[in-house]
Design a protein around this motif. Sequence first.
Motif, PDB file in Angstrom:
ATOM      1  N   ARG A 204      11.067   1.515  55.411  1.00 21.86           N
ATOM      2  CA  ARG A 204       9.691   2.015  55.305  1.00 21.86           C
ATOM      3  C   ARG A 204       8.939   1.373  54.129  1.00 21.86           C
ATOM      4  O   ARG A 204       7.740   1.118  54.225  1.00 21.86           O
ATOM      5  N   PHE A 205       9.638   1.116  53.035  1.00 25.56           N
ATOM      6  CA  PHE A 205       8.989   0.441  51.909  1.00 25.56           C
ATOM      7  C   PHE A 205       8.507  -0.948  52.318  1.00 25.56           C
ATOM      8  O   PHE A 205       7.439  -1.396  51.905  1.00 25.56           O
ATOM      9  N   ALA A 314       5.330  12.483  54.194  1.00 27.30           N
ATOM     10  CA  ALA A 314       4.373  13.516  54.587  1.00 27.30           C
ATOM     11  C   ALA A 314       3.504  13.072  55.755  1.00 27.30           C
ATOM     12  O   ALA A 314       3.097  13.884  56.587  1.00 27.30           O
ATOM     13  N   ALA A 315       3.222  11.757  55.840  1.00 27.53           N
ATOM     14  CA  ALA A 315       2.259  11.251  56.819  1.00 27.53           C
ATOM     15  C   ALA A 315       2.877  10.679  58.082  1.00 27.53           C
ATOM     16  O   ALA A 315       2.189  10.567  59.112  1.00 27.53           O
ATOM     17  N   SER A 316       4.147  10.301  58.055  1.00 29.81           N
ATOM     18  CA  SER A 316       4.734   9.526  59.150  1.00 29.81           C
ATOM     19  C   SER A 316       4.556  10.147  60.524  1.00 29.81           C
ATOM     20  O   SER A 316       4.310   9.452  61.515  1.00 29.81           O
ATOM     21  N   ALA A 325       8.475   7.227  65.255  1.00 29.09           N
ATOM     22  CA  ALA A 325       9.808   6.933  65.790  1.00 29.09           C
ATOM     23  C   ALA A 325      10.814   6.711  64.669  1.00 29.09           C
ATOM     24  O   ALA A 325      11.968   7.153  64.753  1.00 29.09           O
ATOM     25  N   ALA A 326      10.384   6.023  63.613  1.00 25.78           N
ATOM     26  CA  ALA A 326      11.289   5.781  62.487  1.00 25.78           C
ATOM     27  C   ALA A 326      11.632   7.088  61.780  1.00 25.78           C
ATOM     28  O   ALA A 326      12.781   7.311  61.380  1.00 25.78           O
ATOM     29  N   GLY A 332      15.513  13.370  62.854  1.00 24.23           N
ATOM     30  CA  GLY A 332      15.887  13.972  64.125  1.00 24.23           C
ATOM     31  C   GLY A 332      17.288  13.608  64.565  1.00 24.23           C
ATOM     32  O   GLY A 332      18.117  14.467  64.826  1.00 24.23           O
ATOM     33  N   LYS A 333      17.561  12.293  64.625  1.00 24.99           N
ATOM     34  CA  LYS A 333      18.853  11.837  65.148  1.00 24.99           C
ATOM     35  C   LYS A 333      19.975  11.945  64.123  1.00 24.99           C
ATOM     36  O   LYS A 333      21.007  12.571  64.373  1.00 24.99           O
TER      37      LYS A 333
END
Length: 682
Positions: A204-205, A314-316, A325-326, A332-333
């Motif tokens: 994500r970074f 917070a925003a994803s 999805a990420a 989630g997974k």
Amino acid sequence: MKSKHYIMLMAMPLMTVACQKQQQSTGLNAADMDTTVAAGTDFYQYACGGWMAANPLKAEYSRYGSFDRLTENTTEQLQGLILDIASRQNPEGSDAEKIAAMYNSAMDSVSLNKQGIYPIEEELRRIKACTERDQLFRLYANMQVDGVGGLFGLYIDADIKDSKNNLVHIYSSGLLMGEKEYYIDTDSATTAIRDAYKAYMTDRFLRCAVAADSTAAEAQANAVFELEHRLAQATRSAAEMRDPERNYNRMSLDSLCNAFSGIDWKVYFAQQGMREIKAVSVGQPETLHEVEAIWNETPVGVLQDYISWQLINAASSYLNDEMRAADFAFYGKVMSGKEEDRPRWKRAVASVESALGEAVGKLYAEKYFPAEAKERMVQLVRNLQIALGERIDAQEWMSDSTKAVAHDKLNAFIVKVGYPDKWKDYSAMELGRNYWENIKAARRWAHYDMINRKLNKPVDNTEWYMYPQTVNAYYNPTTNEICFPAGILQPPFFDMQADDAFNYGAIGVVIGHEMTHGFDDQGAKYDKDGNLRQWWTAEDTQRFEERTHVMRDFFNSIVVLPASGADPELHGNGQLTLGENMADHGGLMVAFQAFKNATKDHPLETRDGFTPEQRFFLAYAGVWAGNIRDEEIRRRTKSDPHALGRWRVNGALPHIDAWYEAFGITEQDPMFVPKEQRVSIW
């Protein structure tokens, strides 16, 4: 269920609900059972095995049970209400217009995917531009108003030692994997989760241009993880957080500034929009001291990355499909074992609920909660109150003086059923077409609504802590109230067409559960006015704790996951779940007595091969029917104060004498617990 209570009900003459309908159903479905298993071998499988086979885990769930199925039905009902609003022109500034704006912005996948991460790019740039520690702190404090997390947080609610007045509470926060155990446990499953977390952060970074390249992204992610790890070491566990006395440290604003001088509190509160603060309570002082050290010792660049990471998290869920999805791939997974994300429409409904819960709840209650359901529920509550009073009188371990005060508290219960008498005013909330901006606007509204209603003001006992459509219930110790939203007052919890054996075994135990929270290992520390104080005699307290230790040790002995590879078997957390397990025990004892009281003049018959007493316990077990993934078992065992559904049945019933009598359980049955080893509280 969450702890929380409403209207003063004095003990009333017992009125039976049994004869309201002569031909009521049993409320049970034989297909939900698995009678190939003996009741005394595995009652959960016996009562719920058919349901579990017919309701396998759906890909979007880590746990799917009776609660979840009812919540799905409610979500579909809410979707229908929202779609009707979203499809038409609504008056400007109305709640309906806001409901439509939030839902439509959530459903507009074309715009969301076109925007990508654009909605948070300016915020990320502002974080990067704050190269001075003080400058960064101002921005950090202001971002919390939009719901972006940080190293600590605050809320305003009742002062637990002056329950008629509100107080600012500061609490520990900042761990994006939730519980400290994820940062410090050394078993292979938890280690793998940590590795996946750092890999997710690294990715994500790079995706959000927080890092220049993959090497830098990995280094920055490791630095942020080390910051969280340091914070985790100073953070109390979920079980330790159950001590209300230890979590209460009231002080003046000047004392706060002196005791925790490493934080600029005047700047912090100003950025939060809070002025003229008179006092606060610091929930976890040792953690806050570590926050001081982290903020002042950590390089500014790492703090920037940490705040950026909080923003991204917070925003994803409110950005494009790739970001969502990420986020799901890890939370989630990896953490819960889910195979598939919820469909967009369910997420959109959830966002509307989160932002405008009472506005939607008002529509829900008007359409789906009949007045007669509320009337029957209120009567059930009255009968349960009487039965709990009888159970208090029957306890040999409780002195007469403690019994008298316990009755005072019971008679002071506030009872809330269905929906609030007054509704929230959302007129100041301004929403548009951008999903992330709408989410922030709703969070800002909630923050300032809390300040306007609560800062330096008395407690409003009419406030609800759940929405009418919520499938749950609560007891609140500071207002001594029990609340049963309309959402839970449906099968398999409450059935207007079913007889008393079913309703007392299902919703009756839920009512008794919430009432008993007023007398569990935490609730018993609050008096009838909701103040934290010692009202038991020292001798009663000792005898009470001796009995609770039996329950704690019993649940500690339960194996919730077998050994796997190098990892040992995972046991239940008897200390963390103690309050909820005690409430289950009390709920069963009280509801069964209320059931017998209600039917003594009009006994129910054996039907479909089951006695009324057997149907009572089958109805109770059916409430907890469900399937769950191993990952979710592990997550909940670390963090959830409720025992797993299987053990709310197989762990609770072996301590209920009436269950042994109903099903003829003997010492030859695997679930048999000798009388002297059973929990004996209510």
